[in-house]
Design a protein around this motif. Structure first.
Motif, PDB file in Angstrom:
ATOM      1  N   LEU A   8       8.615   7.785  -3.638  1.00 48.66           N
ATOM      2  CA  LEU A   8       8.392   8.838  -4.636  1.00 48.66           C
ATOM      3  C   LEU A   8       8.851   8.391  -6.014  1.00 48.66           C
ATOM      4  N   LEU A   9      10.027   7.779  -6.081  1.00 46.11           N
ATOM      5  CA  LEU A   9      10.558   7.305  -7.350  1.00 46.11           C
ATOM      6  C   LEU A   9       9.638   6.263  -7.967  1.00 46.11           C
ATOM      7  N   ASP A  10       9.186   5.296  -7.174  1.00 41.48           N
ATOM      8  CA  ASP A  10       8.318   4.240  -7.694  1.00 41.48           C
ATOM      9  C   ASP A  10       6.941   4.778  -8.087  1.00 41.48           C
ATOM     10  N   THR A  11       6.449   5.783  -7.370  1.00 44.79           N
ATOM     11  CA  THR A  11       5.161   6.393  -7.710  1.00 44.79           C
ATOM     12  C   THR A  11       5.239   7.106  -9.058  1.00 44.79           C
ATOM     13  N   VAL A  12       6.333   7.817  -9.291  1.00 41.69           N
ATOM     14  CA  VAL A  12       6.531   8.476 -10.588  1.00 41.69           C
ATOM     15  C   VAL A  12       6.581   7.446 -11.707  1.00 41.69           C
ATOM     16  N   VAL A  13       7.232   6.321 -11.442  1.00 44.40           N
ATOM     17  CA  VAL A  13       7.302   5.250 -12.441  1.00 44.40           C
ATOM     18  C   VAL A  13       5.908   4.732 -12.774  1.00 44.40           C
ATOM     19  N   VAL A  14       5.083   4.504 -11.758  1.00 44.01           N
ATOM     20  CA  VAL A  14       3.720   4.004 -11.990  1.00 44.01           C
ATOM     21  C   VAL A  14       2.924   5.000 -12.826  1.00 44.01           C
ATOM     22  N   PHE A  15       3.031   6.287 -12.491  1.00 43.43           N
ATOM     23  CA  PHE A  15       2.312   7.305 -13.265  1.00 43.43           C
ATOM     24  C   PHE A  15       2.783   7.328 -14.716  1.00 43.43           C
ATOM     25  N   GLY A  16       4.089   7.212 -14.920  1.00 41.35           N
ATOM     26  CA  GLY A  16       4.615   7.191 -16.279  1.00 41.35           C
ATOM     27  C   GLY A  16       4.104   6.016 -17.089  1.00 41.35           C
ATOM     28  N   GLY A  48       0.793  -1.219   0.000  1.00 45.11           N
ATOM     29  CA  GLY A  48       0.000   0.000   0.000  1.00 45.11           C
ATOM     30  C   GLY A  48       0.822   1.264   0.000  1.00 45.11           C
ATOM     31  N   ARG A  49       2.097   1.194   0.438  1.00 44.72           N
ATOM     32  CA  ARG A  49       2.958   2.380   0.456  1.00 44.72           C
ATOM     33  C   ARG A  49       3.195   2.925  -0.947  1.00 44.72           C
ATOM     34  N   VAL A  50       3.187   2.043  -1.949  1.00 43.33           N
ATOM     35  CA  VAL A  50       3.378   2.468  -3.332  1.00 43.33           C
ATOM     36  C   VAL A  50       2.037   2.525  -4.065  1.00 43.33           C
ATOM     37  N   PHE A  51       1.148   1.554  -3.802  1.00 41.63           N
ATOM     38  CA  PHE A  51      -0.108   1.458  -4.545  1.00 41.63           C
ATOM     39  C   PHE A  51      -0.986   2.694  -4.349  1.00 41.63           C
ATOM     40  N   TRP A  52      -1.242   3.068  -3.090  1.00 38.38           N
ATOM     41  CA  TRP A  52      -2.189   4.165  -2.837  1.00 38.38           C
ATOM     42  C   TRP A  52      -1.650   5.530  -3.247  1.00 38.38           C
ATOM     43  N   PRO A  53      -0.378   5.858  -2.990  1.00 42.48           N
ATOM     44  CA  PRO A  53       0.134   7.125  -3.539  1.00 42.48           C
ATOM     45  C   PRO A  53       0.072   7.172  -5.073  1.00 42.48           C
ATOM     46  N   SER A  54       0.316   6.025  -5.715  1.00 41.16           N
ATOM     47  CA  SER A  54       0.253   5.977  -7.178  1.00 41.16           C
ATOM     48  C   SER A  54      -1.161   6.264  -7.661  1.00 41.16           C
ATOM     49  N   ILE A  55      -2.155   5.624  -7.026  1.00 39.39           N
ATOM     50  CA  ILE A  55      -3.548   5.868  -7.395  1.00 39.39           C
ATOM     51  C   ILE A  55      -3.907   7.332  -7.168  1.00 39.39           C
ATOM     52  N   VAL A  97      -1.908   9.958  -7.252  1.00 38.58           N
ATOM     53  CA  VAL A  97      -1.283  10.799  -8.282  1.00 38.58           C
ATOM     54  C   VAL A  97      -2.029  10.674  -9.603  1.00 38.58           C
ATOM     55  N   ILE A  98      -2.383   9.439  -9.968  1.00 38.15           N
ATOM     56  CA  ILE A  98      -3.103   9.226 -11.229  1.00 38.15           C
ATOM     57  C   ILE A  98      -4.436   9.972 -11.226  1.00 38.15           C
ATOM     58  N   LEU A  99      -5.207   9.818 -10.143  1.00 40.13           N
ATOM     59  CA  LEU A  99      -6.490  10.506 -10.042  1.00 40.13           C
ATOM     60  C   LEU A  99      -6.301  12.017  -9.928  1.00 40.13           C
ATOM     61  N   GLY A 100      -5.263  12.431  -9.191  1.00 42.76           N
ATOM     62  CA  GLY A 100      -5.009  13.852  -9.010  1.00 42.76           C
ATOM     63  C   GLY A 100      -4.667  14.570 -10.299  1.00 42.76           C
ATOM     64  N   VAL A 101      -4.128  13.842 -11.273  1.00 43.98           N
ATOM     65  CA  VAL A 101      -3.798  14.440 -12.569  1.00 43.98           C
ATOM     66  C   VAL A 101      -4.944  14.276 -13.553  1.00 43.98           C
ATOM     67  N   THR A 102      -5.528  13.083 -13.628  1.00 41.08           N
ATOM     68  CA  THR A 102      -6.526  12.807 -14.656  1.00 41.08           C
ATOM     69  C   THR A 102      -7.872  13.476 -14.395  1.00 41.08           C
ATOM     70  N   ILE A 103      -8.304  13.532 -13.134  1.00 39.45           N
ATOM     71  CA  ILE A 103      -9.619  14.123 -12.841  1.00 39.45           C
ATOM     72  C   ILE A 103      -9.659  15.618 -13.179  1.00 39.45           C
ATOM     73  N   PRO A 104      -8.691  16.430 -12.728  1.00 38.23           N
ATOM     74  CA  PRO A 104      -8.719  17.841 -13.145  1.00 38.23           C
ATOM     75  C   PRO A 104      -8.641  18.016 -14.660  1.00 38.23           C
ATOM     76  N   LEU A 105      -7.852  17.186 -15.335  1.00 38.92           N
ATOM     77  CA  LEU A 105      -7.762  17.293 -16.789  1.00 38.92           C
ATOM     78  C   LEU A 105      -9.087  16.931 -17.451  1.00 38.92           C
ATOM     79  N   ALA A 106      -9.819  15.987 -16.842  1.00 35.90           N
ATOM     80  CA  ALA A 106     -11.122  15.616 -17.370  1.00 35.90           C
ATOM     81  C   ALA A 106     -12.161  16.711 -17.126  1.00 35.90           C
ATOM     82  N   LEU A 107     -12.107  17.358 -15.938  1.00 30.85           N
ATOM     83  CA  LEU A 107     -13.086  18.381 -15.588  1.00 30.85           C
ATOM     84  C   LEU A 107     -12.789  19.726 -16.252  1.00 30.85           C
TER      85      LEU A 107
END
Length: 548
Positions: free
Chosen positions: A192-200, A12-19, A21-31
């Motif tokens: 942080l590094l692994d979260t950026v990788v997941v977003f990429g 969860g240390r990597v999974f939830w921050p990744s989710i 970040v993904i939602l934090g970027v995609t939702i504003p772009l969608a709205l």
């Protein structure tokens, strides 16, 4: 080896921050798509406009570093212990590398990219001139050749080394960087590094979906006599999700490997067909000529920023591509590392730089050469169709010039399905691995985690296609490439430190000591009470390996 169905639990240390970040970027772009697109474009313009030179230097430097590594004293180091044999046949291994790294993109761009260069050529050449035609094929091979595959290859080596030589748990970039980061790799910096990788990775898959769905929708609509629509796009996307979901469910050996093998066979079949029915001699001569242009001007093309004339070609194409390959490199590094147990560093470098590049060159030589010949001969105004109707309609028009056009289109649709599925299943597999807790290189992530990521990729793709936010996510992913450049440097440095600690002194000695015990500062394995045993001096027939 651990049971492949019982990998480690979700981290969860990597999974939830990744989710987040993904939602934090995609939702504003969608709205707020318009303002979001504007901000992303400004950030991308800043990154490529001010640091374009850095992307270019990183590209050439990566190629040089990997060639030095493969041809030097560390080339025979085995990515594994002496008992670690390659998990896959050489053909299947190369097929998975190629299909995972290229995917659906080449089915789009191999046909039309030379036409773009023909319309807007580099080096101040006149549009639609003979010189523009020659350089059009050369730049296609350059942008899909050595440098992209070098970006893909660089992270794979330290990741595989940490997994299979040092036996460090965790299929992650942060683990491979432990040679430099030390214990910080386990803290917030590693997360942080692994979260950026997941977003990429998610953004990269979004690009693949954005290219693939309109292309296949256009083709299938033509064959079935239907009108393209969002509903039809979703049907296609659901079929894709089912295909790559099954592949991910069955894992590496029974799913991803088989799909990649099928992909290569289909691609070779269609390439040979186009070569046979097309202007064969013109295609071969064009490939030879363009390859010579690229090789002769490789360094200049790699560093060209056009500072005097201030043309936009380097920024629009080379720098953009280099940023894209860098953004996708962590995903490819993780995937290739996982399937490369038992291979030597030299084998891995050559597999990516030679076979990966050659595969792309063949696509551009045959498909690009065929399309360019249609344009030059006047048989089809490919340029006009491309500028007025876009890529999917252009590819369809090109395929319709061939004998048995309907059959060719059906085979091409099938190839596109398998091409994208091999990329998506690789992405879902890597995402599941990165978000699993201390997964070893000898385990596969749990099936439910794999399927979760497969479904999440599909949902993100559907949402972004629906609201038109896909392009902004693609561009924001590429912006991530700028901070990833120093990350690639850290990985290279970490690899060299590990190699020097484990093999450096022994390679510089005329003889190697058997059963030499490594100090705790030399390897993580020694710290756990194990030791390295070394055989005779390294030779091409006896790759170096670490024994427990």
């Amino acid at each position: 080896m651990s049971n492949i169905n019982h990998g480690s639990a979700l981290d969860g240390r990597v999974f939830w921050p990744s989710i987040a970040v993904i939602l934090g970027v995609t939702i504003p772009l969608a709205l707020f798509p318009e303002s979001g697109n504007l901000i992303i474009k400004q950030l991308f313009g800043f990154a490529t406009g001010n640091f374009g030179w850095l992307y270019l230097i990183a590209g050439l430097g990566t190629v040089v570093f990997l060639l030095w590594l493969a041809l030097g004293r560390y080339g025979h180091v085995r990515l594994g212990r002496a008992e670690d044999l390659p998990e896959f046949s050489y053909f299947s291994w190369v097929a998975m590398i190629f299909c995972g790294g290229i995917g659906i993109a080449i089915a789009n761009w191999a046909w039309v990219e030379p036409i773009y260069y023909f319309d807007g050529p580099p080096r101040g050449l006149a549009s639609h001139s003979k010189e523009a035609a020659e350089w059009a094929l050369a730049y296609g091979q350059f942008h899909w050749g050595l440098t992209p595959w070098a970006f893909y290859c660089l992270p794979a080596i330290p990741i595989a080394y940490s997994m299979y030589v040092r036996r460090q748990p965790g299929v992650r970039l942060s683990v491979a960087a432990r040679g430099i980061l030390g214990d910080k790799a386990n803290g917030w910096l590693g997360i942080l590094l692994d979260t950026v990788v997941v977003f990429g990775i998610v953004g990269g898959v979004g690009t693949s979906l954005g290219l693939a769905v309109p292309l296949v929708s256009t083709m299938a609509s033509n064959v079935l006599g239907l009108q393209p629509s969002f509903g039809f796009d979703m049907v296609i996307l659901c079929l894709w999700t089912g295909l790559f979901g099954l592949s991910v469910w069955f894992g590496l050996s029974k799913g991803i490997k088989i799909l990649s093998d099928i992909n290569v066979y289909l691609a070779v079949l269609l390439l040979l067909f186009v070569l046979a029915i097309g202007p064969t001699l013109i295609i071969i001569n064009g490939w030879s000529n363009s390859f010579g242009l690229m090789v002769n001007n490789f360094v200049q093309m790699s560093l060209w920023t056009d500072p005097i004339a201030k043309g936009s070609f380097p920024q629009d194409w080379t720098i953009f591509y280099w940023a894209w390959w860098i953004a996708y490199a962590p995903m490819m590094g993780l995937f290739v590392a996982r399937i490369s147990r038992g291979r030597t560093i030299r084998e891995l470098v050559f597999a990516e730089l030679i076979w990966g590049s050659l595969g792309c060159w063949v696509f551009f030589a045959v498909w690009g050469g065929y399309a360019l010949d249609l344009q030059l001969s006047g048989a089809l105004d490919v340029s006009a169709i491309l500028n007025q109707q876009g890529i999917p309609a252009t590819v369809l028009a090109i395929l319709q010039t061939m004998p048995m056009a309907n059959l060719v289109i059906v085979v091409f649709i099938l190839l596109c399905f398998v091409f994208l599925a091999t990329t998506l299943d690789s992405a879902a597999y890597v995402l599941a691995s990165v978000t699993s807790r201390e997964l070893s290189g000898y385990e596969e992530p749990r099936r439910w985690i794999r399927i979760t990521w497969a479904l999440l990729l599909a949902v993100v793709g559907i949402g972004l296609i629906k609201v038109g936010g896909l392009k902004a996510v693609q561009t924001s992913t590429i912006i991530v490439a700028l901070p990833l450049i120093p990350v690639l440097g850290i990985l290279a440095w970490s690899l060299l430190r590990m190699l020097e600690q484990d093999f450096g002194k022994r390679l510089s000695s005329p003889t190697l000591t058997v059963d030499s015990v490594a100090s705790s500062s030399q390897s993580a394995a020694a710290a756990e009470g194990s030791h390295y045993a070394y055989g005779a001096a390294p030779s091409p027939a006896a790759p170096l390996s670490s024994n427990q």
